[in-house]
Write an enzyme that holds these catalytic residues in place. Structure first.
Site, mmCIF file in Angstrom:
data_model
loop_
_atom_site.group_PDB
_atom_site.id
_atom_site.type_symbol
_atom_site.label_atom_id
_atom_site.label_comp_id
_atom_site.label_asym_id
_atom_site.label_seq_id
_atom_site.Cartn_x
_atom_site.Cartn_y
_atom_site.Cartn_z
ATOM 1 C CE LYS A 160 9.966 -2.455 -6.000
ATOM 2 N NZ LYS A 160 9.439 -3.787 -5.613
ATOM 3 C CB ILE A 213 18.705 -8.220 -5.764
ATOM 4 C CG1 ILE A 213 17.774 -9.373 -5.380
ATOM 5 C CG2 ILE A 213 19.579 -8.611 -6.947
ATOM 6 C CD1 ILE A 213 16.742 -9.718 -6.441
ATOM 7 C CB ALA A 273 12.270 9.991 13.602
ATOM 8 C CE LYS A 283 8.332 0.321 -3.562
ATOM 9 N NZ LYS A 283 8.402 -0.504 -2.339
ATOM 10 C CG ASP A 310 6.291 -1.957 -5.972
ATOM 11 O OD1 ASP A 310 6.713 -1.207 -5.076
ATOM 12 O OD2 ASP A 310 6.840 -3.033 -6.288
#
Length: 434
Positions: A203, A134, A43, A103, A199
C-alpha cells in the site's frame, strides 16, 4: 443513455459487498454517474449466501467475464498475482476498463499494467487497494494536486493496529493477541503479510508513487514487522509519552525517497497515535495545505466495496472522455514520472528508541553516552529502570534526536560489544509527524 455493464470477478467478502452496494444504491449511483451501472455477469466458484444474485449470469471461469463483449468494466476482486494479472491484462487487451482492490498486483505489476492501459486507452482504477473505504488515493491524486507532497505516514494494516492496541490497552502478549485476531478473522492462518509489514508495504508503494510521481518500486521498500515487540517496550514508550504504531512512512528528501514500514514511536498527543483497533489512518503533508489526516475503516465488506463502487462511478463518468485528458493512473503524466531514487534504510533519517539490557554496574550510562556522542548522536531523554533489576540486569531506555540510520547501526554494534551490555539492543524508530 444505456447503462454501463459490469463484470465482477470474485464474489467473496469485497465482491459480495460490491454487488450488494450496487444493487441497494442503484438509483443514487445512477444519479451520480449520469447513467445506470448494472452487474451483467459474475465469475465465482462459490456462491455468496449474503448476495441475492437473482437472474445475474454466473460463471466459474473469470475469462468468460473478461472475454464477454457485453462487459464494459471488469472488476477484479480475486486477489493474488498470477490469475489476477492474467485477467487484468486480457481485459485491457480487449479494450475493457478495470477496477481492482488488489494492492499486491498494483504494487508489483502496476507499471506494466498502466503502460498497457495507456496503450489501449482504457482506465485502471484502484482506490480500494489502499486503506479500504478511505478515499486517500483520490485525495492525494486529485484533491492535493496543487501541492508538493513532503511526506506521508499511515497506519494501513488493521491487523497490526489491532494487535498493538490490545498489547497497549490490556498488557497482552503479541502471540496471544495474534491468536485472537485469527479467530476473529482479522488475520489469516498464515499472518506473515500482515504482521511482517508486507501488506502495508504494498500500500505504501502505491501511495508514494502517487505522492511523488515515481514509478512503483515495491522491491525497494524497507519492511520490518511487529512480531518482536514486547509489552515492556509498549509500556516504556507510554511512559515516555509515545505510542507504538506499525507505520508506513514515505518522505521526499534531496537525495531520494524514504520508503519504509516498521514499528514507530509517535507522540501520544498526535491524532494518528490514537487510531486504535482495526481502523486505518493516513497523514499527508503538502507544502500548501500543511498536514491532513484521512481516517476510517481500512477493510471489510462494505467499506472496501464503497471504494470499488466509487471507482466504477468515476469510470462511468469518464467513458466518453479523451483518453489523453483523463486523470493519470499515478497522478503525474506517464512521461513526467521522476527518477528520484529510493533510499536504502541506512541512509534514512529518524529519531530512535533504544532499550539496552545492562549489568547493574557503575559507569554503564557513561559508556553508553560516550559511544553515542562519538558518533554524533544526541540523547533527547533517558530512563534507567532501577526498580526492575532482574538477574543483575537493569533496562536502560533512551530516545535520540534525529540522525542517519547508519550512525545508529554503528552505535548499536559498539554497544552490543560492551562487556556490561547483555543481548541485543532493541531499536524502534521515532517519528514526531509535525
Amino acid at each position: 443513455m444505456k447503462p454501463v455493464k459490469v463484470g465482477i470477478c470474485g464474489l467473496g467478502t469485497v465482491g459480495g459487498g460490491t454487488f450488494n452496494v450496487l444493487k441497494r444504491n442503484a438509483e443514487e449511483i445512477a444519479r451520480r454517474a449520469g447513467r445506470g451501472i448494472e452487474v451483467a455477469q459474475i465469475a465465482t466458484r462459490h456462491p455468496n449466501p449474503k448476495c441475492d444474485t437473482g437472474a445475474t449470469s454466473i460463471t466459474a471461469d473469470v475469462l468468460d467475464v473478461v472475454n464477454n463483449p457485453e462487459i464494459d468494466i471488469v472488476v477484479e476482486l480475486i486477489g493474488g498475482y498470477t490469475l489476477a494479472k492474467e485477467l487484468v491484462l486480457q481485459a485491457i487487451e480487449n479494450g475493457k476498463h478495470v477496477v481492482t482492490a488488489n494492492k499486491a498486483l498494483i504494487a508489483v505489476h502496476g507499471n506494466e499494467i498502466f503502460a498497457k492501459a495507456r496503450e489501449k486507452g482504457v482506465i485502471v482504477a484502484f482506490e480500494a487497494s489502499v486503506a479500504g473505504g478511505i478515499p486517500v488515493i483520490k485525495a492525494i491524486r486529485e484533491g492535493l494536486a496543487g501541492n508538493r507532497i513532503n511526506w506521508l505516514a499511515g497506519i494501513i494494516n488493521g491487523t497490526g493496529n489491532f494487535i498493538l492496541t490490545e498489547m497497549r490497552e490490556k498488557g497482552r502478549t503479541f502471540e496471544d493477541v495474534l491468536k485472537e485476531a485469527q479467530e476473529l478473522g482479522y488475520a489469516e492462518a498464515d499472518p506473515t503479510f500482515d504482521v511482517e509489514g508486507i501488506d502495508a508495504a504494498h500500500k505504501l508503494t502505491i501511495l508514494a508513487s502517487i505522492a511523488f510521481g515515481i514509478p512503483l518500486q515495491f522491491d525497494k521498500a524497507y519492511t520490518e514487522g511487529i512480531a518482536r515487540l514486547t509489552t515492556a517496550d509498549v509500556n516504556y514508550a507510554e511512559a515516555l509519552g509515545y505510542r507504538i504504531k506499525h507505520l508506513g512512512v514515505a518522505r521526499r528528501t534531496d537525495s531520494g525517497i524514504e520508503l519504509r514500514v516498521h514499528p514507530t514511536l509517535i507522540p501520544a498527543d498526535r491524532l494518528i497515535a490514537n487510531v486504535n483497533g482495526v481502523m486505518n489512518a493516513v497523514m499527508v503533508n503538502g507544502d500548501a495545505v500543511g498536514s491532513t489526516l484521512y481516517y476510517g475503516a481500512g477493510a471489510g465488506m462494505e467499506p472496501t466495496a464503497s471504494a470499488v463502487v466509487a471507482d466504477l462511478v468515476d469510470v462511468a463518468r469518464a467513458l466518453t472522455t479523451d483518453p489523453n485528458n483523463r486523470v493519470p493512473h499515478l497522478a503525474f503524466q506517464p512521461d513526467s514520472l521522476s527518477d528520484h531514487p529510493i533510499l536504502p534504510i541506512s541512509a534514512c533519517e529518524s529519531a530512535y528508541y533504544l532499550r539496552i539490557q545492562a549489568k547493574d554496574h557503575p559507569g554503564v550510562l557513561a559508556q553508553v553516552a560516550t559511544i553515542l556522542s562519538e558518533r554524533g548522536i544526541n540523547i533527547e531523554s533517558i530512563m534507567q529502570k532501577e526498580a526492575e533489576v532482574q538477574d543483575g540486569l537493569v533496562p536502560v531506555i533512551l530516545v535520540t534526536h534525529r540522525v542517519v540510520e547508519q550512525r545508529i547501526d554503528d552505535a548499536i554494534a559498539a554497544l552490543e560489544a560492551l562487556e556490561d551490555v547483555v543481548g541485543q539492543v532493541v531499536r524502534i524508530r521515532v517519528e514526531q509527524l509535525n
